[in-house]
Design a protein around this motif. Structure first.
Motif, PDB file in Angstrom:
ATOM      1  N   LEU A  84       0.891  -1.161   0.000  1.00 33.04           N
ATOM      2  CA  LEU A  84       0.000   0.000   0.000  1.00 33.04           C
ATOM      3  C   LEU A  84       0.926   1.207   0.000  1.00 33.04           C
ATOM      4  CD1 LEU A  84      -2.881  -0.006   2.628  1.00 33.04           C
ATOM      5  CD2 LEU A  84      -3.060   0.250   0.165  1.00 33.04           C
ATOM      6  N   SER A  85       0.691   2.160  -0.861  1.00 34.23           N
ATOM      7  CA  SER A  85       1.626   3.282  -1.002  1.00 34.23           C
ATOM      8  C   SER A  85       1.855   4.008   0.315  1.00 34.23           C
ATOM      9  CB  SER A  85       1.088   4.286  -2.013  1.00 34.23           C
ATOM     10  OG  SER A  85       0.770   3.615  -3.191  1.00 34.23           O
ATOM     11  N   PRO A  86       3.117   4.368   0.598  1.00 34.31           N
ATOM     12  CA  PRO A  86       3.412   5.110   1.832  1.00 34.31           C
ATOM     13  C   PRO A  86       2.783   6.503   1.789  1.00 34.31           C
ATOM     14  CG  PRO A  86       5.356   4.959   0.429  1.00 34.31           C
ATOM     15  CD  PRO A  86       4.301   4.120  -0.221  1.00 34.31           C
ATOM     16  N   PRO A  87       2.566   7.111   2.970  1.00 34.83           N
ATOM     17  CA  PRO A  87       1.913   8.432   3.007  1.00 34.83           C
ATOM     18  C   PRO A  87       2.692   9.509   2.251  1.00 34.83           C
ATOM     19  CG  PRO A  87       2.272   7.561   5.241  1.00 34.83           C
ATOM     20  CD  PRO A  87       2.845   6.565   4.298  1.00 34.83           C
ATOM     21  N   ASP A  88       4.030   9.415   2.309  1.00 43.90           N
ATOM     22  CA  ASP A  88       4.846  10.414   1.595  1.00 43.90           C
ATOM     23  C   ASP A  88       5.609   9.733   0.475  1.00 43.90           C
ATOM     24  OD1 ASP A  88       4.161  12.484   3.436  1.00 43.90           O
ATOM     25  OD2 ASP A  88       5.480  11.444   4.871  1.00 43.90           O
ATOM     26  N   ILE A  89       5.884  10.479  -0.575  1.00 46.90           N
ATOM     27  CA  ILE A  89       6.538   9.859  -1.737  1.00 46.90           C
ATOM     28  C   ILE A  89       7.892   9.256  -1.349  1.00 46.90           C
ATOM     29  CG2 ILE A  89       7.613  11.994  -2.589  1.00 46.90           C
ATOM     30  CD1 ILE A  89       6.859  10.778  -5.468  1.00 46.90           C
ATOM     31  N   LYS A  90       8.135   8.061  -1.894  1.00 49.51           N
ATOM     32  CA  LYS A  90       9.400   7.375  -1.653  1.00 49.51           C
ATOM     33  C   LYS A  90       9.858   6.876  -3.018  1.00 49.51           C
ATOM     34  CE  LYS A  90      10.818   3.104   0.759  1.00 49.51           C
ATOM     35  NZ  LYS A  90      12.147   3.374   1.254  1.00 49.51           N
ATOM     36  N   LEU A  91      11.151   7.036  -3.286  1.00 50.14           N
ATOM     37  CA  LEU A  91      11.663   6.571  -4.577  1.00 50.14           C
ATOM     38  C   LEU A  91      12.451   5.278  -4.399  1.00 50.14           C
ATOM     39  CD1 LEU A  91      12.873   9.909  -6.249  1.00 50.14           C
ATOM     40  CD2 LEU A  91      10.621   8.829  -6.340  1.00 50.14           C
ATOM     41  N   THR A  92      12.500   4.487  -5.452  1.00 54.28           N
ATOM     42  CA  THR A  92      13.252   3.224  -5.417  1.00 54.28           C
ATOM     43  C   THR A  92      14.732   3.491  -5.707  1.00 54.28           C
ATOM     44  OG1 THR A  92      12.979   2.902  -7.776  1.00 54.28           O
ATOM     45  CG2 THR A  92      11.262   1.975  -6.337  1.00 54.28           C
ATOM     46  N   ASP A  93      15.536   2.434  -5.626  1.00 58.53           N
ATOM     47  CA  ASP A  93      16.959   2.542  -6.000  1.00 58.53           C
ATOM     48  C   ASP A  93      17.088   3.026  -7.445  1.00 58.53           C
ATOM     49  OD1 ASP A  93      17.334   1.372  -3.585  1.00 58.53           O
ATOM     50  OD2 ASP A  93      18.040  -0.567  -4.338  1.00 58.53           O
ATOM     51  N   ASP A  94      16.092   2.714  -8.269  1.00 54.28           N
ATOM     52  CA  ASP A  94      16.151   3.071  -9.691  1.00 54.28           C
ATOM     53  C   ASP A  94      15.523   4.434  -9.987  1.00 54.28           C
ATOM     54  OD1 ASP A  94      17.264   0.467 -10.570  1.00 54.28           O
ATOM     55  OD2 ASP A  94      15.381  -0.259  -9.740  1.00 54.28           O
ATOM     56  N   GLY A  95      15.026   5.094  -8.939  1.00 54.39           N
ATOM     57  CA  GLY A  95      14.510   6.454  -9.111  1.00 54.39           C
ATOM     58  C   GLY A  95      13.048   6.555  -9.478  1.00 54.39           C
ATOM     59  N   PHE A  96      12.303   5.455  -9.392  1.00 55.61           N
ATOM     60  CA  PHE A  96      10.868   5.512  -9.691  1.00 55.61           C
ATOM     61  C   PHE A  96      10.061   5.607  -8.403  1.00 55.61           C
ATOM     62  CE2 PHE A  96      12.758   3.085 -13.179  1.00 55.61           C
ATOM     63  CZ  PHE A  96      12.412   3.912 -14.240  1.00 55.61           C
ATOM     64  N   GLU A  97       8.820   6.061  -8.539  1.00 55.87           N
ATOM     65  CA  GLU A  97       7.925   6.061  -7.369  1.00 55.87           C
ATOM     66  C   GLU A  97       7.811   4.606  -6.905  1.00 55.87           C
ATOM     67  OE1 GLU A  97       4.885   5.553  -4.883  1.00 55.87           O
ATOM     68  OE2 GLU A  97       4.369   4.997  -6.939  1.00 55.87           O
ATOM     69  N   TYR A  98       7.916   4.412  -5.594  1.00 56.35           N
ATOM     70  CA  TYR A  98       8.087   3.073  -5.015  1.00 56.35           C
ATOM     71  C   TYR A  98       6.958   2.099  -5.405  1.00 56.35           C
ATOM     72  CZ  TYR A  98       9.853  -0.167  -1.469  1.00 56.35           C
ATOM     73  OH  TYR A  98      10.387  -1.254  -0.829  1.00 56.35           O
ATOM     74  N   THR A  99       5.707   2.516  -5.271  1.00 51.71           N
ATOM     75  CA  THR A  99       4.579   1.619  -5.574  1.00 51.71           C
ATOM     76  C   THR A  99       4.578   1.236  -7.050  1.00 51.71           C
ATOM     77  OG1 THR A  99       3.380   3.253  -4.242  1.00 51.71           O
ATOM     78  CG2 THR A  99       2.157   1.306  -4.946  1.00 51.71           C
ATOM     79  N   PHE A 100       4.855   2.210  -7.903  1.00 57.57           N
ATOM     80  CA  PHE A 100       4.862   1.965  -9.348  1.00 57.57           C
ATOM     81  C   PHE A 100       5.848   0.846  -9.682  1.00 57.57           C
ATOM     82  CE2 PHE A 100       6.792   2.958 -13.517  1.00 57.57           C
ATOM     83  CZ  PHE A 100       5.657   2.887 -14.320  1.00 57.57           C
TER      84      PHE A 100
END
Ligand SMILES: NC(=O)c1ccc[n+]([C@@H]2O[C@H](COP(=O)([O-])OP(=O)(O)OC[C@H]3O[C@@H](n4cnc5c(N)ncnc54)[C@H](OP(=O)(O)O)[C@@H]3O)[C@@H](O)[C@H]2O)c1
Length: 274
Positions: free
Chosen positions: A88-104
């Motif tokens: 479930l997406s976190p309340p604040d934006i978080k990026l992955t190691d690859d620079g994408f939005e985490y949930t995406f």
């Protein structure tokens, strides 16, 4: 086209270490399948060590995930892939190691990459069923799919629903791309059930969830229902099957924007797939 997945074979379940994925792992092991699960944590399933394998990988890192899946393809030929890992997406934006939005990336992009790797490494003509676990909220997603959501526009519900819409659309996309007769691709909307899905939420949410969990459906019940759906003789590729009866169609037309979206996704994953 009819399908039968009742023969004994090998199942890959992403996110097979807790919640629905763990229940699905047990369900398929009890039916006699070999199961390979992915996850970050380590688990053992007593009594099934000969038929259960775990691939430890974090979907927020595409290079390492690709490496792990390619290695798995050297040892296994899969009959069924269940795209289940998700957050479930976190309340604040978080990026992955690859620079994408985490949930995406975790819910969708890494699954697209994993599916492509397995399809390309499958023996020609070998039947393969891909089933993606979506969510009722895929219907709320904005239809203009985007690879890079703008940071100032971030909303957890938008990010989550959009990741699930992308996953649902992936089934039609892959099925059109690989029109071989033995290749099947559907989605499953499980409704809501109790699990550890709250893991990236704030403490107040986690506490509320723990209070509500005993009154929610169990992941085991949802896993059995999923098993029934996979055994249906009348499966339609690209369709989203609900945990209740019936099916819903993916509500997005083949627009130019959607075609551009798939091209962009292909460009991102290709270096990891090939
Ligand atoms: N629970 C619900 O009400 C509900 C409703 C609709 C849809 N769903 C969907 O059902 C699916 C299963 O979720 P669940 O409810 O069973 O939740 P869960 O208990 O939290 O299980 C999620 C699984 O995904 C894996 N995962 C999470 N983040 C990962 C990452 N970065 N890299 C690799 N694996 C990761 C976890 O493994 P590790 O922790 O070992 O990494 C875990 O095995 C998800 O796709 C979810 O969106 C759930």
């Amino acid at each position: 086209m009819t399908s039968s997945v009742s023969g004994i074979g090998k199942v890959l379940i992403t996110g097979g270490t807790s919640g629905l994925g763990l229940r699905l792992a047990k369900h398929f092991l009890e039916k006699g399948y070999d199961v390979v699960a992915t996850g970050r944590k380590t688990i053992t399933l007593n009594g099934y060590s000969a038929r259960f394998n775990l691939i430890r990988t974090d979907f927020s890192n595409m290079a390492r995930t690709a490496e792990a899946i390619k290695k798995a393809c050297e040892d296994h030929q899969f009959n069924i892939i269940i795209n289940n890992a998700g957050i479930l997406s976190p309340p604040d934006i978080k990026l992955t190691d690859d620079g994408f939005e985490y949930t995406f990336q975790v819910n969708f992009l890494s699954h697209l990459m994993l599916n492509e790797i397995i399809i390309r490494n499958s023996e020609p003509g070998r039947p393969l069923m891909i089933a993606s676990i979506v969510s009722p909220v895929y219907r709320l997603a904005e239809k203009n799919l985007a690879v890079y959501p703008i940071k100032s526009d971030y909303s957890p519900i938008k990010a989550y629903s959009s990741s699930k819409l992308c996953l649902a659309l992936m089934c039609s996309y892959l099925h059109t791309k690989y029109p071989e007769p033995g290749f099947r691709c559907i989605s499953f909307d499980p409704g809501t059930f109790s699990s550890e899905i709250y893991r990236m939420q704030k403490e107040w949410f986690r506490q509320l969830y723990r209070i509500a969990a005993p009154f929610m459906r169990s992941a085991g019940k949802v896993a059995s229902r999923f098993g029934e759906v996979l055994n249906r003789e009348d499966l339609v590729d690209g369709a989203v099957y609900r945990s209740g009866k019936g099916k819903g169609r993916v509500p997005v037309a083949e627009t130019n924007a959607v075609r551009i979206f798939w091209k962009e996704c292909e460009k991102i994953i290709e270096p990891y797939v090939s």
